[in-house]
Scaffold this active site. Structure first.
Site, PDB file in Angstrom:
ATOM      1  N   ARG A 129      -0.879  15.288  12.486  1.00  0.00           N
ATOM      2  CA  ARG A 129       0.105  14.655  11.605  1.00  0.00           C
ATOM      3  C   ARG A 129       0.718  15.761  10.752  1.00  0.00           C
ATOM      4  O   ARG A 129       0.231  16.096   9.692  1.00  0.00           O
ATOM      5  CB  ARG A 129      -0.554  13.549  10.777  1.00  0.00           C
ATOM      6  CG  ARG A 129      -0.966  12.378  11.648  1.00  0.00           C
ATOM      7  CD  ARG A 129      -1.578  11.250  10.883  1.00  0.00           C
ATOM      8  NE  ARG A 129      -0.635  10.566  10.009  1.00  0.00           N
ATOM      9  CZ  ARG A 129      -0.929   9.473   9.325  1.00  0.00           C
ATOM     10  NH1 ARG A 129      -2.122   8.951   9.405  1.00  0.00           N
ATOM     11  NH2 ARG A 129      -0.027   8.918   8.546  1.00  0.00           N
TER      12      ARG A 129
ATOM     13  N   CYS B  87      -5.498   8.252   8.402  1.00  0.00           N
ATOM     14  CA  CYS B  87      -5.819   7.671   9.697  1.00  0.00           C
ATOM     15  C   CYS B  87      -5.660   8.693  10.802  1.00  0.00           C
ATOM     16  O   CYS B  87      -4.733   9.488  10.797  1.00  0.00           O
ATOM     17  CB  CYS B  87      -4.917   6.473   9.962  1.00  0.00           C
ATOM     18  SG  CYS B  87      -5.502   5.004   9.145  1.00  0.00           S
TER      19      CYS B  87
ATOM     20  N   LYS C 143       0.836  -1.215   0.000  1.00  0.00           N
ATOM     21  CA  LYS C 143       0.000   0.000   0.000  1.00  0.00           C
ATOM     22  C   LYS C 143       0.866   1.258   0.000  1.00  0.00           C
ATOM     23  O   LYS C 143       0.662   2.156  -0.828  1.00  0.00           O
ATOM     24  CB  LYS C 143      -0.899  -0.003   1.229  1.00  0.00           C
ATOM     25  CG  LYS C 143      -1.472   1.358   1.595  1.00  0.00           C
ATOM     26  CD  LYS C 143      -2.200   1.306   2.925  1.00  0.00           C
ATOM     27  CE  LYS C 143      -2.528   2.660   3.493  1.00  0.00           C
ATOM     28  NZ  LYS C 143      -1.500   3.279   4.314  1.00  0.00           N
ATOM     29  N   ASN C 144       1.812   1.333   0.935  1.00  0.00           N
ATOM     30  CA  ASN C 144       2.528   2.602   1.085  1.00  0.00           C
ATOM     31  C   ASN C 144       3.541   2.862  -0.026  1.00  0.00           C
ATOM     32  O   ASN C 144       4.016   3.989  -0.173  1.00  0.00           O
ATOM     33  CB  ASN C 144       3.152   2.704   2.480  1.00  0.00           C
ATOM     34  CG  ASN C 144       2.067   2.934   3.540  1.00  0.00           C
ATOM     35  OD1 ASN C 144       0.930   3.296   3.202  1.00  0.00           O
ATOM     36  ND2 ASN C 144       2.397   2.707   4.801  1.00  0.00           N
TER      37      ASN C 144
ATOM     38  N   ASP D  89       3.455   0.455  12.233  1.00  0.00           N
ATOM     39  CA  ASP D  89       2.228  -0.043  11.606  1.00  0.00           C
ATOM     40  C   ASP D  89       1.917  -1.494  11.984  1.00  0.00           C
ATOM     41  O   ASP D  89       0.894  -2.042  11.564  1.00  0.00           O
ATOM     42  CB  ASP D  89       2.304   0.112  10.076  1.00  0.00           C
ATOM     43  CG  ASP D  89       2.298   1.577   9.662  1.00  0.00           C
ATOM     44  OD1 ASP D  89       1.901   2.422  10.483  1.00  0.00           O
ATOM     45  OD2 ASP D  89       2.710   1.875   8.521  1.00  0.00           O
TER      46      ASP D  89
ATOM     47  N   ARG E 214      -9.154   0.276   3.534  1.00  0.00           N
ATOM     48  CA  ARG E 214      -8.226   1.235   2.919  1.00  0.00           C
ATOM     49  C   ARG E 214      -6.891   0.570   2.622  1.00  0.00           C
ATOM     50  O   ARG E 214      -6.144   1.031   1.768  1.00  0.00           O
ATOM     51  CB  ARG E 214      -7.958   2.409   3.882  1.00  0.00           C
ATOM     52  CG  ARG E 214      -9.122   3.351   4.019  1.00  0.00           C
ATOM     53  CD  ARG E 214      -8.730   4.512   4.887  1.00  0.00           C
ATOM     54  NE  ARG E 214      -7.341   4.852   4.598  1.00  0.00           N
ATOM     55  CZ  ARG E 214      -6.532   5.535   5.391  1.00  0.00           C
ATOM     56  NH1 ARG E 214      -6.972   5.962   6.534  1.00  0.00           N
ATOM     57  NH2 ARG E 214      -5.307   5.793   5.045  1.00  0.00           N
TER      58      ARG E 214
HETATM   59  N1  EPU Z   1       6.603  14.158  11.310  1.00  0.00           N
HETATM   60  C1  EPU Z   1       6.873  15.465  11.620  1.00  0.00           C
HETATM   61  N2  EPU Z   1       6.911  16.365  10.590  1.00  0.00           N
HETATM   62  C2  EPU Z   1       6.694  15.999   9.293  1.00  0.00           C
HETATM   63  C3  EPU Z   1       6.431  14.666   8.996  1.00  0.00           C
HETATM   64  C4  EPU Z   1       6.389  13.745  10.042  1.00  0.00           C
HETATM   65  O1  EPU Z   1       7.071  15.818  12.775  1.00  0.00           O
HETATM   66  O2  EPU Z   1       6.749  16.867   8.417  1.00  0.00           O
HETATM   67  C5  EPU Z   1       6.592  13.164  12.418  1.00  0.00           C
HETATM   68  C6  EPU Z   1       5.215  12.518  12.586  1.00  0.00           C
HETATM   69  O3  EPU Z   1       4.382  13.281  13.421  1.00  0.00           O
HETATM   70  C7  EPU Z   1       5.593  11.173  13.154  1.00  0.00           C
HETATM   71  C8  EPU Z   1       6.945  10.844  12.518  1.00  0.00           C
HETATM   72  O4  EPU Z   1       7.454  12.090  12.061  1.00  0.00           O
HETATM   73  O5  EPU Z   1       5.754  11.271  14.531  1.00  0.00           O
HETATM   74  C9  EPU Z   1       6.911   9.882  11.334  1.00  0.00           C
HETATM   75  O6  EPU Z   1       5.986  10.331  10.360  1.00  0.00           O
HETATM   76  P1  EPU Z   1       6.124   9.984   8.812  1.00  0.00           P
HETATM   77  O7  EPU Z   1       6.213  11.228   8.034  1.00  0.00           O
HETATM   78  O8  EPU Z   1       7.201   8.951   8.646  1.00  0.00           O
HETATM   79  O9  EPU Z   1       4.718   9.312   8.530  1.00  0.00           O
HETATM   80  P2  EPU Z   1       3.838   9.455   7.231  1.00  0.00           P
HETATM   81  O10 EPU Z   1       4.691   9.589   6.030  1.00  0.00           O
HETATM   82  O11 EPU Z   1       2.757  10.418   7.447  1.00  0.00           O
HETATM   83  C10 EPU Z   1       3.864   6.916   6.677  1.00  0.00           C
HETATM   84  C11 EPU Z   1       2.852   5.845   6.488  1.00  0.00           C
HETATM   85  C12 EPU Z   1       2.226   5.487   7.825  1.00  0.00           C
HETATM   86  C13 EPU Z   1       3.321   5.060   8.802  1.00  0.00           C
HETATM   87  C14 EPU Z   1       4.413   6.130   8.885  1.00  0.00           C
HETATM   88  C15 EPU Z   1       5.598   5.694   9.722  1.00  0.00           C
HETATM   89  C16 EPU Z   1       2.060   6.315   4.266  1.00  0.00           C
HETATM   90  C17 EPU Z   1       0.968   6.815   3.404  1.00  0.00           C
HETATM   91  N3  EPU Z   1       1.830   6.328   5.565  1.00  0.00           N
HETATM   92  O12 EPU Z   1       3.163   8.021   7.205  1.00  0.00           O
HETATM   93  O13 EPU Z   1       1.403   4.374   7.560  1.00  0.00           O
HETATM   94  O14 EPU Z   1       2.775   4.859  10.086  1.00  0.00           O
HETATM   95  O15 EPU Z   1       4.881   6.446   7.568  1.00  0.00           O
HETATM   96  O16 EPU Z   1       6.172   4.527   9.204  1.00  0.00           O
HETATM   97  O17 EPU Z   1       3.093   5.886   3.787  1.00  0.00           O
HETATM   98  C18 EPU Z   1      -0.411   2.949   7.778  1.00  0.00           C
HETATM   99  O18 EPU Z   1      -0.056   2.398   6.729  1.00  0.00           O
HETATM  100  O19 EPU Z   1      -1.286   2.486   8.550  1.00  0.00           O
HETATM  101  C19 EPU Z   1       0.214   4.211   8.164  1.00  0.00           C
HETATM  102  C20 EPU Z   1      -0.312   5.023   9.035  1.00  0.00           C
END
Ligand code: EPU
Length: 434
Positions: A123, A117, A22-23, A308, A400
């Site tokens: 986020r 989510c 998915k990701n 995850d 999803r």
């Molecule tokens: N963060 C910041 N600033 C940013 C971006 C992130 O402080 O600009 C913080 C977040 O608050 C969090 C940490 O950094 O504490 C990690 O966030 P990350 O950006 O890695 O998460 P994401 O890209 O929003 C993706 C996956 C999530 C998964 C996370 C961590 C996708 C679409 N989503 O989210 O997947 O939990 O990486 O591995 O790729 C899921 O699949 O259920 C899911 C939530």
């Protein structure tokens, strides 16, 4: 609107075929915006987040042709719009990749703040914004919209250090940097398998990205990407979820279409708990025929134990002998689902980022709610392990990210069905689809 009904307590036996990640898919589909020509993408998972993104691209003028269930031809050459459908975008987190892709291709993007989510906290996307700005863009985040504009002459290669290891920022900045002038160096990046997959996709279309999978990624700007073929990697978290399910229920599952190396962080923990795992070239045989043992785990960016998988692992730890300590190292608040486990007789105490889990003899079926995708998967596992009947609402979250979860589980002996829950007026139409 459906709910799942599970009659638990049955061990799982048989084979499960894992779908595409998915990701990775939710990043590769927007990345196709950068490509001039047709991208044939294989192993696309059939999940609602993917459908939503394909619809967003279609509305923007992309031509999308289904070749078979998991293969699509995506041609974004005809896209002229730099705006994406705001309502659709707000429903998924990965819509933020449209910012990097549109900025990279057109030098401007107007998109809605991403949804996705809800873990009960904010986020943020500050690291994405910081990176775009370092490349010369102006980014205005206001009233739920992100408006980004490249400078005259286009984005410029730059050195960017991420303050937090972020999957989304790493991918978004790679997308923006593909056509930037000169070289972009991004440090302290995420190393998840899907980061490498997106870089491989872009490179196979003509980009020059090095270092994906390490701490530093270098992107040398190119003039153009041309169409080609690409096959998405298998989903590490879907595979881990089925591994956790059989660890919880007992039984023996052959998990097919996986990259065993990507599973090491999950396999290691399950083995500590007394699960037997045999590795094949692209499959894992997972058996659990003795009581589960306690363990401690802390979630971390890859190659650490994935956040995850935290709800799924915590759920089976509720049935392990002894006291386990789970520390959530990535998200601030990812324990909302624990209240649901308590309804089933689990013994869990949450203190900030830590959950202390005392194993109990058994969980008992109860009416539950899925609050997000992985919490939903954890509720399914809890239901499969519990005695009696578990009903789960909010399953649209689960769909999803999990392709045909009902069918896959039924094939290995689970008693699970999806039941239509329309308003009382429509009750005569109730249809069973499981
Ligand atoms: N963060 C910041 N600033 C940013 C971006 C992130 O402080 O600009 C913080 C977040 O608050 C969090 C940490 O950094 O504490 C990690 O966030 P990350 O950006 O890695 O998460 P994401 O890209 O929003 C993706 C996956 C999530 C998964 C996370 C961590 C996708 C679409 N989503 O989210 O997947 O939990 O990486 O591995 O790729 C899921 O699949 O259920 C899911 C939530």
């Amino acid at each position: 609107m459906y709910k799942y009904i599970i009659k638990g307590g049955k061990p799982l036996y048989g084979e499960v075929e894992i779908s595409g990640a998915k990701n990775a898919a939710v990043a590769i589909i927007p990345a196709a915006l950068l490509v001039d020509g047709v991208c044939r993408i294989e192993n696309i998972p059939q999940i609602s987040d993917v459908t939503m993104l394909l619809n967003i691209l279609k509305r923007m003028g992309a031509s999308i042709r289904t070749v078979d269930r998991h293969t699509m031809d995506i041609d974004c050459s005809g896209v002229t719009s730099t705006n994406a459908d705001f309502d659709m975008m707000r429903r998924i987190r990965a819509s933020y990749y449209l910012i990097g892709a549109l900025l990279g291709r057109f030098g401007s993007a107007t998109v809605a703040m991403p949804g996705g989510c809800n873990f009960g906290g904010v986020r943020p996307i500050d690291q994405h914004v910081k990176g775009f700005e370092a490349m010369g863009a102006t980014v205005d985040v206001r009233n739920g919209l992100v408006v980004a504009k490249a400078p005259e002459g286009g984005l410029r290669g730059s050195e960017i250090y991420l303050d937090v290891v972020s999957v989304g920022a790493t991918i978004n900045l790679m997308l923006a940097a593909v056509f930037a002038q000169g070289t972009t160096v991004i440090e302290n990046v995420a190393k998840e398998p899907h980061i490498v997959d997106v870089a491989n996709f872009l490179n196979s279309m003509g980009a020059d990205i090095r270092g994906a999978g390490t701490n530093v990624i270098k992107v040398r700007g190119v003039k153009r990407l041309q169409g080609g073929f690409y096959s998405i990697i298998p989903d590490q978290i879907e595979a881990g979820t089925y591994m956790a399910a059989v660890a919880g229920t007992g039984g023996r599952l052959l998990i097919k279409n996986v990259i065993p190396k990507h599973m090491n962080c999950i396999s290691g923990k399950l083995e500590e708990m007394g699960v037997t795992i045999e590795e094949g070239e692209d499959c894992l045989l997972v058996k659990r025929d003795r009581p589960l043992r306690r363990t401690n785990v802390k979630t971390q960016p890859y190659p650490g134990f994935p956040t995850d998988m935290q709800p799924q692992l915590s759920t089976i730890l509720c049935l392990a002998q002894g006291t386990s300590i789970v520390t959530e190292g990535v998200w601030e608040n990812r324990y909302k689902y624990v209240d649901e486990l308590l309804k089933m007789g689990a013994n869990v105490r949450v203190d900030g980022r830590i959950a202390i889990i005392e194993g109990v003899e058994q969980l008992t079926g109860a009416p539950l709610k899925a609050y997000d995708l992985r919490a939903g998967a954890a509720m399914v596992i809890a239901g499969l392990c519990a005695s009696g009947v578990t009903e789960i609402e909010g399953v649209e979250y689960i769909e999803r990210g999990y392709e045909e979860i009902i069918e896959k589980l039924r094939r290995v002996g689970a008693d699970i069905e999806a039941v239509d829950i329309r308003e009382p007026d429509d009750e005569k139409d109730i249809e069973r689809i499981g």
